[in-house]
Design a protein around this motif. Structure first.
Motif, PDB file in Angstrom:
ATOM      1  N   GLY A   1       4.520  10.164  -6.794  1.00  0.00           N
ATOM      2  CA  GLY A   1       5.434  10.530  -7.787  1.00  0.00           C
ATOM      3  C   GLY A   1       5.045  10.897  -8.979  1.00  0.00           C
ATOM      4  N   LEU A   2       4.207  10.136  -9.669  1.00  0.00           N
ATOM      5  CA  LEU A   2       3.712  10.326 -11.023  1.00  0.00           C
ATOM      6  C   LEU A   2       2.687  11.630 -11.043  1.00  0.00           C
ATOM      7  CD1 LEU A   2       2.474   6.720 -11.852  1.00  0.00           C
ATOM      8  CD2 LEU A   2       4.272   8.144 -12.919  1.00  0.00           C
TER       9      LEU A   2
ATOM     10  N   VAL B   1       0.960  -1.149   0.033  1.00  0.00           N
ATOM     11  CA  VAL B   1       0.078  -0.031  -0.237  1.00  0.00           C
ATOM     12  C   VAL B   1       0.871   1.183   0.009  1.00  0.00           C
ATOM     13  CG1 VAL B   1      -1.454   1.357   1.312  1.00  0.00           C
ATOM     14  CG2 VAL B   1      -2.133  -1.165   1.029  1.00  0.00           C
ATOM     15  N   ASN B   2       1.978   1.210   0.617  1.00  0.00           N
ATOM     16  CA  ASN B   2       2.848   2.563   0.790  1.00  0.00           C
ATOM     17  C   ASN B   2       3.541   2.524  -0.482  1.00  0.00           C
ATOM     18  OD1 ASN B   2       2.429   3.352   3.547  1.00  0.00           O
ATOM     19  ND2 ASN B   2       3.760   1.728   4.509  1.00  0.00           N
ATOM     20  N   LEU B   3       3.918   1.453  -1.236  1.00  0.00           N
ATOM     21  CA  LEU B   3       4.652   1.553  -2.425  1.00  0.00           C
ATOM     22  C   LEU B   3       3.715   2.043  -3.181  1.00  0.00           C
ATOM     23  CD1 LEU B   3       7.232   0.867  -4.133  1.00  0.00           C
ATOM     24  CD2 LEU B   3       6.013  -1.332  -4.428  1.00  0.00           C
ATOM     25  N   GLN B   4       2.514   1.582  -3.226  1.00  0.00           N
ATOM     26  CA  GLN B   4       1.707   2.189  -4.518  1.00  0.00           C
ATOM     27  C   GLN B   4       1.145   3.684  -4.313  1.00  0.00           C
ATOM     28  OE1 GLN B   4       0.143   0.820  -7.206  1.00  0.00           O
ATOM     29  NE2 GLN B   4       1.481  -0.960  -6.778  1.00  0.00           N
ATOM     30  N   GLY B   5       0.903   4.082  -2.994  1.00  0.00           N
ATOM     31  CA  GLY B   5       0.930   5.401  -2.708  1.00  0.00           C
ATOM     32  C   GLY B   5       2.001   6.332  -3.146  1.00  0.00           C
ATOM     33  N   GLY B   6       3.362   5.922  -2.793  1.00  0.00           N
ATOM     34  CA  GLY B   6       4.569   6.674  -3.417  1.00  0.00           C
ATOM     35  C   GLY B   6       4.511   6.618  -4.679  1.00  0.00           C
ATOM     36  N   LEU B   7       4.186   5.622  -5.540  1.00  0.00           N
ATOM     37  CA  LEU B   7       4.238   5.757  -7.017  1.00  0.00           C
ATOM     38  C   LEU B   7       3.190   6.935  -7.283  1.00  0.00           C
ATOM     39  CD1 LEU B   7       4.531   2.058  -8.150  1.00  0.00           C
ATOM     40  CD2 LEU B   7       6.170   3.841  -8.546  1.00  0.00           C
ATOM     41  N   LEU B   8       2.010   6.683  -6.863  1.00  0.00           N
ATOM     42  CA  LEU B   8       0.881   7.615  -7.130  1.00  0.00           C
ATOM     43  C   LEU B   8       1.434   9.237  -7.051  1.00  0.00           C
ATOM     44  CD1 LEU B   8      -2.033   8.340  -8.081  1.00  0.00           C
ATOM     45  CD2 LEU B   8      -2.628   8.374  -5.463  1.00  0.00           C
TER      46      LEU B   8
ATOM     47  N   ARG C   1      18.735  19.652 -13.547  1.00  0.00           N
ATOM     48  CA  ARG C   1      18.599  18.361 -12.740  1.00  0.00           C
ATOM     49  C   ARG C   1      17.349  18.294 -12.187  1.00  0.00           C
ATOM     50  NH1 ARG C   1      22.599  16.159 -10.477  1.00  0.00           N
ATOM     51  NH2 ARG C   1      24.081  17.931 -10.141  1.00  0.00           N
ATOM     52  N   GLY C   2      16.840  17.097 -12.679  1.00  0.00           N
ATOM     53  CA  GLY C   2      15.379  16.710 -12.097  1.00  0.00           C
ATOM     54  C   GLY C   2      14.261  17.208 -13.028  1.00  0.00           C
ATOM     55  N   ILE C   3      14.670  17.916 -14.135  1.00  0.00           N
ATOM     56  CA  ILE C   3      13.556  18.655 -14.787  1.00  0.00           C
ATOM     57  C   ILE C   3      13.232  17.410 -16.028  1.00  0.00           C
ATOM     58  CG2 ILE C   3      12.505  20.366 -16.157  1.00  0.00           C
ATOM     59  CD1 ILE C   3      14.551  22.271 -14.870  1.00  0.00           C
ATOM     60  N   VAL C   4      12.395  16.567 -15.891  1.00  0.00           N
ATOM     61  CA  VAL C   4      11.994  15.349 -16.497  1.00  0.00           C
ATOM     62  C   VAL C   4      10.828  15.436 -16.970  1.00  0.00           C
ATOM     63  CG1 VAL C   4      14.016  14.003 -15.623  1.00  0.00           C
ATOM     64  CG2 VAL C   4      11.804  13.787 -14.571  1.00  0.00           C
TER      65      VAL C   4
ATOM     66  N   ALA D   1       3.746  14.467 -13.498  1.00  0.00           N
ATOM     67  CA  ALA D   1       2.751  15.085 -14.388  1.00  0.00           C
ATOM     68  C   ALA D   1       2.710  16.428 -14.483  1.00  0.00           C
ATOM     69  CB  ALA D   1       1.452  14.263 -14.254  1.00  0.00           C
ATOM     70  N   SER D   2       2.590  17.123 -13.049  1.00  0.00           N
ATOM     71  CA  SER D   2       2.370  18.551 -13.015  1.00  0.00           C
ATOM     72  C   SER D   2       3.546  19.446 -12.941  1.00  0.00           C
ATOM     73  CB  SER D   2       1.644  19.103 -11.922  1.00  0.00           C
ATOM     74  OG  SER D   2       2.250  18.473 -10.578  1.00  0.00           O
ATOM     75  N   LEU D   3       4.781  18.814 -13.232  1.00  0.00           N
ATOM     76  CA  LEU D   3       6.055  19.706 -13.081  1.00  0.00           C
ATOM     77  C   LEU D   3       6.208  20.616 -13.676  1.00  0.00           C
ATOM     78  CD1 LEU D   3       8.718  18.918 -11.546  1.00  0.00           C
ATOM     79  CD2 LEU D   3       9.613  17.973 -13.433  1.00  0.00           C
TER      80      LEU D   3
END
Length: 181
Positions: free
Chosen positions: A39-40, A30-37, A172-175, A44-46
């Protein structure tokens, strides 16, 4: 009642251990899925989060800034004419092909803004000056994607979609939300 429940749990320690491991594994998933959500959502809004614009204008059915379509120049002129609008600047997000010295190509996402204002320009630099993109044919490349693009260095000249591109800095980190550099 509680005493009976504790005795029942401890009576079969194999089942108790299996149950606890199952619950712990479920919590990890559950924590892994929450982290993925999260992060995405962040990825997506970067461009919007760091774009420095109060209002974004795009096509009605646009789902993602990275995958938008070009709006007509007359829309920008119309928005500039609206009372209370300080300025309206086009922000280009398009796909291109990066030509490497060995002849291979890599799909890339090209982000561009007006050189006069640099609204939404690079906010996290690894090397170089973000204002250097004002130089003719200047581009910034993210260090996360440098290896995929043949490990270019500042000052190298490449080609993106048939246009000359001089690497003037590294971010750096602008992906991109997509897998393209």
């Amino acid at each position: 009642m509680w005493l009976l429940a504790v005795k029942a749990m401890l009576a079969d320690r194999g089942k108790l251990l299996t149950t606890l491991l199952g619950v712990a594994f479920s919590v990890v998933l559950v924590n892994l899925q929450g982290g993925l959500l999260l992060g995405l959502i962040r990825k997506a809004s970067l461009l919007v989060d760091y774009g420095q614009a109060d209002v974004w204008v795009g096509h009605r059915h646009m789902n993602n800034v990275d995958m938008g379509s070009v709006i007509p120049e007359r829309w920008v002129q119309r928005i500039r004419g609206v009372d209370g609008v300080e300025r309206a600047e086009p922000y280009v997000v398009a796909f291109g092909q990066f030509a490497m010295p060995d002849g291979r190509f890599e799909n890339v996402v090209v982000v561009g803004s007006e050189p006069g204002c640099l609204l939404g320009n690079a906010w996290a630099m690894a090397d170089g000056d973000p204002r250097a993109v004002r130089h003719p044919d200047g581009v910034l490349i993210d260090v996360c994607d440098a290896a995929r693009l043949g490990s270019p260095h500042i000052g190298d000249v490449r080609e993106i979609s048939g246009q000359r591109a001089k690497i003037v800095g590294m971010t750096r980190g602008i992906v991109s939300f997509t897998t393209n550099p």
